[in-house]
Write a protein that holds these residues in place. Sequence first.
Motif, PDB file in Angstrom:
ATOM      1  N   TRP A  59       0.808  -1.211   0.000  1.00  0.00           N
ATOM      2  CA  TRP A  59       0.000   0.000   0.000  1.00  0.00           C
ATOM      3  C   TRP A  59       0.843   1.264   0.000  1.00  0.00           C
ATOM      4  CZ3 TRP A  59      -4.706  -1.223  -1.239  1.00  0.00           C
ATOM      5  CH2 TRP A  59      -5.170  -2.505  -0.938  1.00  0.00           C
ATOM      6  N   LYS A  63      -1.659   4.467   3.739  1.00  0.00           N
ATOM      7  CA  LYS A  63      -2.463   3.267   3.981  1.00  0.00           C
ATOM      8  C   LYS A  63      -1.641   2.153   4.644  1.00  0.00           C
ATOM      9  CE  LYS A  63      -6.252   4.789   2.163  1.00  0.00           C
ATOM     10  NZ  LYS A  63      -7.403   5.079   2.988  1.00  0.00           N
ATOM     11  N   CYS A 108      -4.491  -8.664   1.215  1.00  0.00           N
ATOM     12  CA  CYS A 108      -4.531  -7.926   2.473  1.00  0.00           C
ATOM     13  C   CYS A 108      -5.331  -6.641   2.297  1.00  0.00           C
ATOM     14  CB  CYS A 108      -3.119  -7.626   2.971  1.00  0.00           C
ATOM     15  SG  CYS A 108      -2.169  -6.550   1.891  1.00  0.00           S
ATOM     16  N   GLU A 109      -5.696  -6.054   3.416  1.00  0.00           N
ATOM     17  CA  GLU A 109      -6.466  -4.817   3.414  1.00  0.00           C
ATOM     18  C   GLU A 109      -5.554  -3.655   3.792  1.00  0.00           C
ATOM     19  OE1 GLU A 109      -9.718  -4.438   2.593  1.00  0.00           O
ATOM     20  OE2 GLU A 109      -9.657  -6.550   2.015  1.00  0.00           O
ATOM     21  N   THR A 112      -6.202   1.357   8.206  1.00  0.00           N
ATOM     22  CA  THR A 112      -7.025   2.550   8.408  1.00  0.00           C
ATOM     23  C   THR A 112      -6.814   3.022   9.841  1.00  0.00           C
ATOM     24  OG1 THR A 112      -8.916   1.179   9.001  1.00  0.00           O
ATOM     25  CG2 THR A 112      -8.813   1.945   6.733  1.00  0.00           C
TER      26      THR A 112
END
Length: 122
Positions: A59, A63, A108-109, A112
Amino acid sequence: MLFVPLLHYFQCKNSFSGNEDGMRYLLTPGKRKVPDPDSGEGAEKEESILTVDVWPGPWTVDKTDPVLRQQAVFPLSEEGRAAAASYLDDAYHSDPARWKNLPSILDCEPWTPPVPEEEAST
């Protein structure tokens, strides 16, 4: 690893980003105020600097969890540019397995920021 085309970006006052395997980096020229011993007590002068951010992919820096990021500041000069390149080289070569074994963006995310407690309770 070669971080050579950076001089053009520094002289043009633009940011430059790149990556090597999974190591992402961002170089940002800027200014900061520092004490000026020649002008008397409390006087400040502006100094040109180069901020280097390093983080693991996949990211963008905003992020990625701040715990995983590294940052260093160098003077915006030939010596500072050489030191920044050395810093990036050392960051990569100190743990190459870390940079080569990162998850895919599909696996993956993004990170946040946590929700402030006031907003979470409403």
